[in-house]
Design a protein around this motif. Structure first.
Motif, mmCIF file in Angstrom:
data_model
loop_
_atom_site.group_PDB
_atom_site.id
_atom_site.type_symbol
_atom_site.label_atom_id
_atom_site.label_comp_id
_atom_site.label_asym_id
_atom_site.label_seq_id
_atom_site.Cartn_x
_atom_site.Cartn_y
_atom_site.Cartn_z
ATOM 1 N N GLN A 123 0.809 -1.213 0.000
ATOM 2 C CA GLN A 123 0.000 0.000 0.000
ATOM 3 C C GLN A 123 0.851 1.275 0.000
ATOM 4 O OE1 GLN A 123 -2.976 -0.164 3.060
ATOM 5 N NE2 GLN A 123 -3.895 -1.998 2.232
ATOM 6 N N VAL A 124 2.141 1.113 -0.277
ATOM 7 C CA VAL A 124 3.012 2.279 -0.425
ATOM 8 C C VAL A 124 2.830 2.817 -1.835
ATOM 9 C CG1 VAL A 124 5.409 3.069 -0.525
ATOM 10 C CG2 VAL A 124 4.677 1.492 1.286
ATOM 11 N N GLU A 125 2.363 4.059 -1.908
ATOM 12 C CA GLU A 125 2.057 4.667 -3.200
ATOM 13 C C GLU A 125 3.269 5.322 -3.844
ATOM 14 O OE1 GLU A 125 -1.016 7.284 -1.934
ATOM 15 O OE2 GLU A 125 -2.410 5.643 -1.529
ATOM 16 N N VAL A 126 4.150 5.891 -3.013
ATOM 17 C CA VAL A 126 5.333 6.588 -3.506
ATOM 18 C C VAL A 126 6.506 6.214 -2.615
ATOM 19 C CG1 VAL A 126 6.383 8.838 -3.947
ATOM 20 C CG2 VAL A 126 3.935 8.545 -4.288
ATOM 21 N N ILE A 127 7.646 5.936 -3.257
ATOM 22 C CA ILE A 127 8.861 5.646 -2.503
ATOM 23 C C ILE A 127 10.025 6.287 -3.234
ATOM 24 C CG2 ILE A 127 9.271 3.425 -3.651
ATOM 25 C CD1 ILE A 127 10.210 2.423 -0.798
ATOM 26 N N ILE A 153 7.251 -7.697 1.163
ATOM 27 C CA ILE A 153 6.218 -8.202 0.265
ATOM 28 C C ILE A 153 5.402 -7.067 -0.358
ATOM 29 C CG2 ILE A 153 6.034 -10.461 1.349
ATOM 30 C CD1 ILE A 153 3.654 -9.451 2.926
ATOM 31 N N GLY A 154 4.938 -7.301 -1.570
ATOM 32 C CA GLY A 154 4.093 -6.325 -2.254
ATOM 33 C C GLY A 154 4.864 -5.172 -2.866
ATOM 34 N N ALA A 155 6.104 -5.403 -3.247
ATOM 35 C CA ALA A 155 6.940 -4.330 -3.790
ATOM 36 C C ALA A 155 6.419 -3.841 -5.139
ATOM 37 C CB ALA A 155 8.379 -4.805 -3.939
ATOM 38 N N SER A 156 6.317 -2.528 -5.269
ATOM 39 C CA SER A 156 5.892 -1.909 -6.532
ATOM 40 C C SER A 156 7.048 -1.915 -7.528
ATOM 41 C CB SER A 156 5.451 -0.469 -6.277
ATOM 42 O OG SER A 156 6.575 0.312 -5.884
ATOM 43 N N GLU A 157 6.731 -1.645 -8.774
ATOM 44 C CA GLU A 157 7.780 -1.536 -9.795
ATOM 45 C C GLU A 157 8.735 -0.399 -9.451
ATOM 46 O OE1 GLU A 157 8.737 -3.534 -12.334
ATOM 47 O OE2 GLU A 157 7.270 -4.839 -11.375
ATOM 48 N N VAL A 188 20.717 -2.829 -4.279
ATOM 49 C CA VAL A 188 20.353 -3.424 -2.991
ATOM 50 C C VAL A 188 19.165 -4.391 -3.090
ATOM 51 C CG1 VAL A 188 21.285 -1.505 -1.641
ATOM 52 C CG2 VAL A 188 18.888 -1.458 -2.347
ATOM 53 N N GLU A 189 18.767 -4.744 -4.316
ATOM 54 C CA GLU A 189 17.575 -5.588 -4.444
ATOM 55 C C GLU A 189 17.725 -6.937 -3.754
ATOM 56 O OE1 GLU A 189 16.667 -6.251 -8.594
ATOM 57 O OE2 GLU A 189 18.796 -6.287 -9.055
ATOM 58 N N SER A 190 18.929 -7.488 -3.733
ATOM 59 C CA SER A 190 19.108 -8.783 -3.066
ATOM 60 C C SER A 190 19.034 -8.642 -1.553
ATOM 61 C CB SER A 190 20.436 -9.412 -3.475
ATOM 62 O OG SER A 190 21.509 -8.610 -3.039
ATOM 63 N N LEU A 191 19.357 -7.495 -1.022
ATOM 64 C CA LEU A 191 19.298 -7.266 0.421
ATOM 65 C C LEU A 191 17.861 -7.118 0.921
ATOM 66 C CD1 LEU A 191 22.151 -4.626 0.802
ATOM 67 C CD2 LEU A 191 22.265 -7.071 1.290
ATOM 68 N N LEU A 192 16.971 -6.650 0.060
ATOM 69 C CA LEU A 192 15.594 -6.379 0.470
ATOM 70 C C LEU A 192 14.662 -7.583 0.363
ATOM 71 C CD1 LEU A 192 15.006 -2.804 -0.968
ATOM 72 C CD2 LEU A 192 15.221 -3.468 1.420
ATOM 73 N N SER A 193 15.063 -8.658 -0.271
ATOM 74 C CA SER A 193 14.188 -9.818 -0.449
ATOM 75 C C SER A 193 12.810 -9.398 -0.956
ATOM 76 C CB SER A 193 14.049 -10.608 0.857
ATOM 77 O OG SER A 193 15.292 -11.065 1.296
ATOM 78 N N LEU A 194 12.788 -8.734 -2.090
ATOM 79 C CA LEU A 194 11.549 -8.185 -2.654
ATOM 80 C C LEU A 194 10.686 -9.264 -3.287
ATOM 81 C CD1 LEU A 194 13.010 -5.036 -4.417
ATOM 82 C CD2 LEU A 194 11.886 -5.146 -2.205
ATOM 83 N N SER A 195 9.382 -9.127 -3.079
ATOM 84 C CA SER A 195 8.436 -10.023 -3.757
ATOM 85 C C SER A 195 7.152 -9.266 -4.049
ATOM 86 C CB SER A 195 8.145 -11.246 -2.922
ATOM 87 O OG SER A 195 7.483 -10.900 -1.726
#
Length: 100
Positions: A49-53, A78-82, A93-100
């Protein structure tokens, strides 16, 4: 200048959910209140539900994960936006964040 709106909640199943903006304007306030929502037994961070980062938001997520090191399992994001995936990729840092 407008104030960035951000909120955080913690669920019973040890998930922290962020909503709104994770930007240089909102991160300092969230970090100051971390004692209220950051604790033991954290298993994942929900950013669906993060709209802007921005890069400050990515750094904030890394600090949240760093603060939970030593817990039972690696923290998942979880729920990472594009937008989040692109910033993490460009920042390396994408590997550090474990994005899905």
């Amino acid at each position: 200048m407008s104030t960035a709106q951000a909120s955080v909640s913690r669920t019973e199943d040890s998930v922290i959910a962020f909503k709104g903006s994770l930007t240089r304007n909102s991160v300092p306030t969230l970090w100051k209140t971390r004692g209220q929502w950051l604790g033991d037994e954290l298993v994942s961070v929900d950013v669906s539900q993060v709209e802007v980062i921005d890069t400050a938001g990515v750094a904030f997520l890394l600090e949240v994960m760093k603060a939970t090191q030593g817990t039972n399992a690696p923290l998942k994001c979880i729920g990472a936006s594009e937008q989040l995936k692109q910033i993490a990729s460009v920042s390396g840092v994408e590997s550090l964040l474990s994005l899905s």
